[in-house]
Design a protein around this motif. Structure first.
Motif, PDB file in Angstrom:
ATOM      1  N   LEU A 100       0.830  -1.201   0.000  1.00 29.30           N
ATOM      2  CA  LEU A 100       0.000   0.000   0.000  1.00 29.30           C
ATOM      3  C   LEU A 100       0.866   1.253   0.000  1.00 29.30           C
ATOM      4  CD1 LEU A 100      -2.798  -0.970   2.565  1.00 29.30           C
ATOM      5  CD2 LEU A 100      -2.900  -1.022   0.079  1.00 29.30           C
ATOM      6  N   GLY A 101       0.538   2.164  -0.909  1.00 32.36           N
ATOM      7  CA  GLY A 101       1.283   3.415  -1.008  1.00 32.36           C
ATOM      8  C   GLY A 101       2.511   3.339  -1.879  1.00 32.36           C
ATOM      9  N   HIS A 102       2.871   2.123  -2.321  1.00 34.46           N
ATOM     10  CA  HIS A 102       4.028   1.961  -3.201  1.00 34.46           C
ATOM     11  C   HIS A 102       3.549   1.794  -4.652  1.00 34.46           C
ATOM     12  CE1 HIS A 102       6.672   1.719   0.237  1.00 34.46           C
ATOM     13  NE2 HIS A 102       5.929   0.744   0.751  1.00 34.46           N
ATOM     14  N   SER A 103       4.508   1.714  -5.560  1.00 33.84           N
ATOM     15  CA  SER A 103       4.175   1.646  -6.984  1.00 33.84           C
ATOM     16  C   SER A 103       4.552   0.291  -7.567  1.00 33.84           C
ATOM     17  CB  SER A 103       4.902   2.745  -7.762  1.00 33.84           C
ATOM     18  OG  SER A 103       4.473   4.019  -7.327  1.00 33.84           O
ATOM     19  N   VAL A 104       3.780  -0.121  -8.575  1.00 35.16           N
ATOM     20  CA  VAL A 104       4.062  -1.364  -9.290  1.00 35.16           C
ATOM     21  C   VAL A 104       4.111  -1.064 -10.786  1.00 35.16           C
ATOM     22  CG1 VAL A 104       3.065  -2.889  -7.554  1.00 35.16           C
ATOM     23  CG2 VAL A 104       1.591  -1.936  -9.326  1.00 35.16           C
ATOM     24  N   LEU A 105       4.922  -1.826 -11.479  1.00 31.41           N
ATOM     25  CA  LEU A 105       5.033  -1.679 -12.931  1.00 31.41           C
ATOM     26  C   LEU A 105       4.117  -2.703 -13.591  1.00 31.41           C
ATOM     27  CD1 LEU A 105       6.636  -0.260 -15.258  1.00 31.41           C
ATOM     28  CD2 LEU A 105       8.187  -2.230 -15.187  1.00 31.41           C
ATOM     29  N   ARG A 174      -3.498  14.847 -11.640  1.00 26.73           N
ATOM     30  CA  ARG A 174      -3.998  14.772 -13.012  1.00 26.73           C
ATOM     31  C   ARG A 174      -3.281  13.637 -13.741  1.00 26.73           C
ATOM     32  NH1 ARG A 174      -4.636  20.727 -15.622  1.00 26.73           N
ATOM     33  NH2 ARG A 174      -5.721  19.396 -17.163  1.00 26.73           N
ATOM     34  N   SER A 175      -4.056  12.841 -14.451  1.00 24.87           N
ATOM     35  CA  SER A 175      -3.487  11.687 -15.151  1.00 24.87           C
ATOM     36  C   SER A 175      -3.185  12.012 -16.609  1.00 24.87           C
ATOM     37  CB  SER A 175      -4.452  10.493 -15.084  1.00 24.87           C
ATOM     38  OG  SER A 175      -5.692  10.825 -15.686  1.00 24.87           O
ATOM     39  N   GLU A 198       0.313   3.564  -8.526  1.00 25.35           N
ATOM     40  CA  GLU A 198       0.295   3.406  -7.072  1.00 25.35           C
ATOM     41  C   GLU A 198      -0.724   2.359  -6.618  1.00 25.35           C
ATOM     42  OE1 GLU A 198      -0.369   6.103  -3.007  1.00 25.35           O
ATOM     43  OE2 GLU A 198      -0.379   7.030  -4.993  1.00 25.35           O
ATOM     44  N   VAL A 199      -0.324   1.563  -5.643  1.00 25.93           N
ATOM     45  CA  VAL A 199      -1.218   0.578  -5.035  1.00 25.93           C
ATOM     46  C   VAL A 199      -2.015   1.272  -3.935  1.00 25.93           C
ATOM     47  CG1 VAL A 199      -1.365  -1.589  -3.755  1.00 25.93           C
ATOM     48  CG2 VAL A 199       0.372  -1.305  -5.529  1.00 25.93           C
ATOM     49  N   ILE A 200      -3.352   1.208  -4.032  1.00 25.62           N
ATOM     50  CA  ILE A 200      -4.210   1.884  -3.052  1.00 25.62           C
ATOM     51  C   ILE A 200      -5.049   0.902  -2.239  1.00 25.62           C
ATOM     52  CG2 ILE A 200      -4.312   4.023  -4.375  1.00 25.62           C
ATOM     53  CD1 ILE A 200      -6.996   3.160  -5.481  1.00 25.62           C
ATOM     54  N   GLY A 201      -4.953  -0.379  -2.543  1.00 25.53           N
ATOM     55  CA  GLY A 201      -5.713  -1.380  -1.800  1.00 25.53           C
ATOM     56  C   GLY A 201      -5.201  -2.770  -2.113  1.00 25.53           C
ATOM     57  N   ALA A 202      -5.580  -3.735  -1.274  1.00 22.74           N
ATOM     58  CA  ALA A 202      -5.151  -5.116  -1.478  1.00 22.74           C
ATOM     59  C   ALA A 202      -6.218  -6.062  -0.937  1.00 22.74           C
ATOM     60  CB  ALA A 202      -3.821  -5.376  -0.773  1.00 22.74           C
ATOM     61  N   SER A 203      -6.334  -7.237  -1.557  1.00 20.06           N
ATOM     62  CA  SER A 203      -7.302  -8.230  -1.127  1.00 20.06           C
ATOM     63  C   SER A 203      -6.858  -9.597  -1.626  1.00 20.06           C
ATOM     64  CB  SER A 203      -8.704  -7.902  -1.664  1.00 20.06           C
ATOM     65  OG  SER A 203      -8.715  -7.932  -3.086  1.00 20.06           O
ATOM     66  N   ILE A 204      -7.567 -10.641  -1.163  1.00 17.14           N
ATOM     67  CA  ILE A 204      -7.303 -12.007  -1.600  1.00 17.14           C
ATOM     68  C   ILE A 204      -8.553 -12.522  -2.297  1.00 17.14           C
ATOM     69  CG2 ILE A 204      -6.750 -14.358  -0.902  1.00 17.14           C
ATOM     70  CD1 ILE A 204      -4.425 -12.450  -0.628  1.00 17.14           C
ATOM     71  N   ALA A 205      -8.406 -12.985  -3.538  1.00 17.46           N
ATOM     72  CA  ALA A 205      -9.538 -13.499  -4.302  1.00 17.46           C
ATOM     73  C   ALA A 205      -9.986 -14.845  -3.735  1.00 17.46           C
ATOM     74  CB  ALA A 205      -9.157 -13.640  -5.775  1.00 17.46           C
ATOM     75  N   GLY A 206     -11.159 -15.305  -4.178  1.00 17.67           N
ATOM     76  CA  GLY A 206     -11.690 -16.576  -3.708  1.00 17.67           C
ATOM     77  C   GLY A 206     -10.757 -17.738  -3.987  1.00 17.67           C
ATOM     78  N   SER A 207      -9.956 -17.641  -5.031  1.00 16.75           N
ATOM     79  CA  SER A 207      -9.007 -18.699  -5.369  1.00 16.75           C
ATOM     80  C   SER A 207      -7.743 -18.639  -4.534  1.00 16.75           C
ATOM     81  CB  SER A 207      -8.637 -18.596  -6.853  1.00 16.75           C
ATOM     82  OG  SER A 207      -8.043 -17.327  -7.132  1.00 16.75           O
ATOM     83  N   GLY A 208      -7.647 -17.616  -3.655  1.00 12.43           N
ATOM     84  CA  GLY A 208      -6.450 -17.459  -2.833  1.00 12.43           C
ATOM     85  C   GLY A 208      -5.395 -16.592  -3.481  1.00 12.43           C
ATOM     86  N   GLU A 209      -5.678 -16.076  -4.667  1.00 14.85           N
ATOM     87  CA  GLU A 209      -4.714 -15.248  -5.378  1.00 14.85           C
ATOM     88  C   GLU A 209      -4.743 -13.820  -4.839  1.00 14.85           C
ATOM     89  OE1 GLU A 209      -3.585 -14.574 -10.046  1.00 14.85           O
ATOM     90  OE2 GLU A 209      -5.677 -14.379  -9.473  1.00 14.85           O
ATOM     91  N   ALA A 210      -3.557 -13.233  -4.680  1.00 14.58           N
ATOM     92  CA  ALA A 210      -3.457 -11.861  -4.188  1.00 14.58           C
ATOM     93  C   ALA A 210      -3.918 -10.882  -5.266  1.00 14.58           C
ATOM     94  CB  ALA A 210      -2.023 -11.555  -3.777  1.00 14.58           C
ATOM     95  N   GLN A 211      -4.762  -9.931  -4.869  1.00 16.39           N
ATOM     96  CA  GLN A 211      -5.259  -8.899  -5.778  1.00 16.39           C
ATOM     97  C   GLN A 211      -4.821  -7.532  -5.258  1.00 16.39           C
ATOM     98  OE1 GLN A 211      -7.158  -9.092  -8.606  1.00 16.39           O
ATOM     99  NE2 GLN A 211      -7.467 -11.304  -8.653  1.00 16.39           N
ATOM    100  N   LEU A 212      -4.292  -6.710  -6.141  1.00 19.15           N
ATOM    101  CA  LEU A 212      -3.891  -5.352  -5.789  1.00 19.15           C
ATOM    102  C   LEU A 212      -4.840  -4.365  -6.455  1.00 19.15           C
ATOM    103  CD1 LEU A 212      -0.015  -5.628  -6.310  1.00 19.15           C
ATOM    104  CD2 LEU A 212      -1.291  -5.882  -4.181  1.00 19.15           C
ATOM    105  N   GLU A 213      -5.323  -3.405  -5.678  1.00 18.30           N
ATOM    106  CA  GLU A 213      -6.143  -2.341  -6.246  1.00 18.30           C
ATOM    107  C   GLU A 213      -5.190  -1.208  -6.633  1.00 18.30           C
ATOM    108  OE1 GLU A 213      -9.882   0.644  -5.200  1.00 18.30           O
ATOM    109  OE2 GLU A 213      -9.181  -0.832  -3.712  1.00 18.30           O
ATOM    110  N   VAL A 214      -5.065  -0.978  -7.925  1.00 18.41           N
ATOM    111  CA  VAL A 214      -4.093  -0.026  -8.445  1.00 18.41           C
ATOM    112  C   VAL A 214      -4.820   1.193  -8.989  1.00 18.41           C
ATOM    113  CG1 VAL A 214      -2.173   0.302 -10.044  1.00 18.41           C
ATOM    114  CG2 VAL A 214      -2.553  -1.946  -9.019  1.00 18.41           C
ATOM    115  N   GLU A 215      -4.313   2.371  -8.664  1.00 15.06           N
ATOM    116  CA  GLU A 215      -4.931   3.607  -9.129  1.00 15.06           C
ATOM    117  C   GLU A 215      -5.003   3.631 -10.651  1.00 15.06           C
ATOM    118  OE1 GLU A 215      -4.659   8.349  -7.971  1.00 15.06           O
ATOM    119  OE2 GLU A 215      -2.814   7.156  -7.997  1.00 15.06           O
ATOM    120  N   ASP A 216      -6.165   3.972 -11.167  1.00 15.50           N
ATOM    121  CA  ASP A 216      -6.463   4.062 -12.606  1.00 15.50           C
ATOM    122  C   ASP A 216      -6.660   2.704 -13.279  1.00 15.50           C
ATOM    123  OD1 ASP A 216      -6.275   6.931 -12.770  1.00 15.50           O
ATOM    124  OD2 ASP A 216      -4.093   6.738 -12.777  1.00 15.50           O
TER     125      ASP A 216
END
Length: 230
Positions: A100-105, A174-175, A198-216
């Motif tokens: 959270l708060g960091h960036s991903v490519l 502004r994007s 930027e990563v603004i949220g995180a969750s785990i899907a029903g399959s157990g896979e990690a999901q990242l909520e990414v801005e835009d």
């Protein structure tokens, strides 16, 4: 077919000793699988009721014990694997929250300025390009803000950056939309870049896979992320 009453009585007596009901009705909480205690009861009854003139072969007895041990071992291993899976799920949650708060490519053409007021990205070129151009436009109006002429680039990953953004874009509110064109020698064609978001949220899907909520970009599988930037 007639049923031998003596044999039936003997069978019922044996089952009765084992505590096994011969009625059709089953209690609601009855177990559907035999456990270790049930197996030992059956084994003891088998030994007690064997023909003394033709006792069970030692090899058969050992084979039955080995088979039960194997089944019990597989069951225990399954429980252990389930425990490990639960622990891995908790680890994925913790790892995702740390982003959270960091960036991903990731692949995409929408970008915002980072905490330094700059835009960075990566092009994945399948071949050596003769011409490479990145055009930055306002995501809402389509106004051209800046153009990077990168010239010829070797195949593979090739980075680009824009550091002197206009003041109104440096805070990241502004994007911008990125249009990339490359010419491998057959004329210009479009290419989807990889940008940091930027990563603004995180969750785990029903399959157990990690999901990242990414801005835009909304929910993105962690497997789609090419690089993390802390």
């Amino acid at each position: 077919m007639e049923v031998d009453n003596n044999s039936l009585s003997a069978q019922n007596a044996l089952l009765s000793k084992l505590g096994i009901s011969t009625t059709d009705a089953k209690p609601e909480d009855a177990e559907e699988e035999l456990g270790q205690d049930d197996f030992l009861k059956l084994m003891t009854a088998q030994l007690q009721n064997q023909d003394p003139f033709a006792p069970m072969d030692n090899g058969d007895f050992i084979a039955q014990m080995a088979q039960f041990s194997s089944v019990a071992g597989i069951s225990d291993m399954g429980k252990t694997l389930n425990t490990i899976a639960d622990q891995l799920g908790q680890f994925r949650v913790g790892s995702s929250v740390n982003m959270l708060g960091h960036s991903v490519l990731l692949p995409g053409n929408i970008a915002r300025a980072d905490d330094k007021g700059e835009v960075h990205g990566v092009l994945d070129l399948e071949r050596t390009s003769l011409e490479t151009r990145v055009e930055f436009l306002d995501a809402e109006t389509g106004e051209v803000l800046h153009t990077l002429d990168l010239g010829a680039r070797a195949s593979g990953m090739s980075g680009f950056e824009w550091t002197d953004l206009p003041e109104e874009y440096r805070d990241g509110h502004r994007s911008m939309k990125l249009d990339v064109t490359v010419n491998y020698g057959d004329g210009p064609e479009g290419l989807v870049p990889n940008v940091f978001a930027e990563v603004i949220g995180a969750s785990i899907a029903g399959s157990g896979e990690a999901q990242l909520e990414v801005e835009d970009y909304g929910d993105v599988s962690a497997a789609e992320v090419l690089r993390f930037r802390l």
